[in-house]
Design an enzyme around this catalytic site. Structure first.
Site, short mmCIF file in Angstrom:
data_model
loop_
_atom_site.label_atom_id
_atom_site.label_comp_id
_atom_site.label_asym_id
_atom_site.label_seq_id
_atom_site.Cartn_x
_atom_site.Cartn_y
_atom_site.Cartn_z
N GLU A 40 0.85 -1.20 0.00
CA GLU A 40 0.00 0.00 0.00
C GLU A 40 0.88 1.24 0.00
O GLU A 40 1.59 1.51 0.98
CB GLU A 40 -0.92 -0.01 1.23
N ARG A 44 0.69 10.28 0.56
CA ARG A 44 1.07 11.33 1.51
C ARG A 44 2.23 12.14 1.02
O ARG A 44 2.63 13.11 1.66
CB ARG A 44 1.48 10.70 2.84
N THR A 68 -4.49 6.14 1.54
CA THR A 68 -4.84 7.52 1.87
C THR A 68 -5.73 8.17 0.82
O THR A 68 -5.67 9.39 0.61
CB THR A 68 -3.57 8.40 2.11
N LYS A 128 -11.17 -1.82 6.02
CA LYS A 128 -10.03 -1.52 6.88
C LYS A 128 -10.61 -0.97 8.18
O LYS A 128 -11.44 -0.06 8.13
CB LYS A 128 -9.16 -0.48 6.17
O1 LIG Z 1 -2.58 7.03 5.32
C1 LIG Z 1 -3.43 6.15 5.36
O2 LIG Z 1 -4.44 6.08 4.69
C2 LIG Z 1 -3.18 5.04 6.20
O3 LIG Z 1 -3.36 3.96 5.73
C3 LIG Z 1 -2.72 5.24 7.57
C4 LIG Z 1 -2.05 3.97 8.01
O4 LIG Z 1 -2.99 2.96 8.04
C5 LIG Z 1 -1.40 4.09 9.29
O5 LIG Z 1 -0.55 5.19 9.26
C6 LIG Z 1 -0.68 2.81 9.62
O6 LIG Z 1 0.53 3.11 10.16
P1 LIG Z 1 1.08 2.46 11.49
O7 LIG Z 1 0.15 2.77 12.59
O8 LIG Z 1 2.39 3.14 11.63
O9 LIG Z 1 1.22 0.98 11.20
#
Ligand SMILES: O=C(O)C(=O)C[C@H](O)[C@H](O)COP(=O)(O)O
Length: 209
Positions: A40, A44, A68, A128
């Site tokens: 994925e 960002r 995202t 999700k």
């Molecule tokens: O930007 C998005 O749409 C995301 O998907 C956010 C991520 O799911 C989280 O940032 C997962 O990151 P961790 O908590 O570090 O494993």
């Protein structure tokens, strides 16, 4: 491929933030070599869309998704870049309409029963849970499983190497998402061997049958 068959390919989906386009291909190669094929790439950074394009061209084993997704226009640009699936932190009516017209299957984010019901209404049965740990983690997934036994989740957000096995043991969890397999410092250092090792370790986290 539909979203459930993509989620069945590996127990962990690396959530990737790519700062530099030169990182994209070696990162995807390292993760695939370690056994994590479903990636994925979060929208960002400005490098995200070119990264998806480069990974698709150079790493045919990878199943490259876009993360995202937040604005309806994102669905078009991500599709043009070659995204094979989409992930969003949440889901609005505008996004659901854009997703219907998109060239790839969606894993929409939800965090409450009401959001889940809205998603079911838009035709989704696979979500999700985001942010998974902060939303209640294991207890939340068990509780959602009672009224929604047919729904399958990829919990993401706050999941670590240590907590992933407990999530994967749940019957309504297909796989988990996490950034721990591709830490920023290792990407910046170009330490692809270390990332391959982290991927190998994560790929060994078998989904309980
Ligand atoms: O930007 C998005 O749409 C995301 O998907 C956010 C991520 O799911 C989280 O940032 C997962 O990151 P961790 O908590 O570090 O494993």
């Amino acid at each position: 491929m539909n979203i459930r068959s993509i989620l069945a390919l590996a127990p962990v989906i690396p959530v990737l933030t790519i700062e530099h386009i030169d990182h994209a291909v070696p990162l995807a190669r390292a993760l695939c070599a370690g056994g994590l094929r479903v990636l994925e790439v979060t929208l960002r950074t400005p490098a995200a869309l070119p990264a998806i394009e480069a990974m698709r061209k150079a790493v045919p084993d990878a199943v490259v998704g876009v993360g995202t997704l937040a604005r309806p226009g994102d669905f078009v640009t991500a599709g043009s870049a070659g995204a094979q699936f989409g992930v969003s932190p949440g889901l609005t009516a505008e996004m659901a309409a854009a997703a219907r017209a998109a060239s790839f299957p969606m894993l929409p984010g939800i965090m409450t029963p009401t959001e889940l019901l809205a998603g079911l209404g838009w035709g989704y049965d696979t979500f999700k849970l985001f942010p998974a740990q902060q939303a209640g983690g294991i207890g939340m997934l068990k509780a959602l499983g009672a009224p929604f036994p047919e729904v399958v989740f990829c919990p993401t957000g706050g999941i670590t190497r240590a907590t992933a096995p407990d999530f994967l043991a749940l019957p309504n969890v297909a796989c988990v998402g996490g950034s721990w397999v591709a830490p920023t410092d290792k990407i910046r250092a170009g330490d692809w061997a270390a990332i391959e090792q982290l991927a190998k370790d994560a790929a060994g986290l078998a989904k309980a049958k």
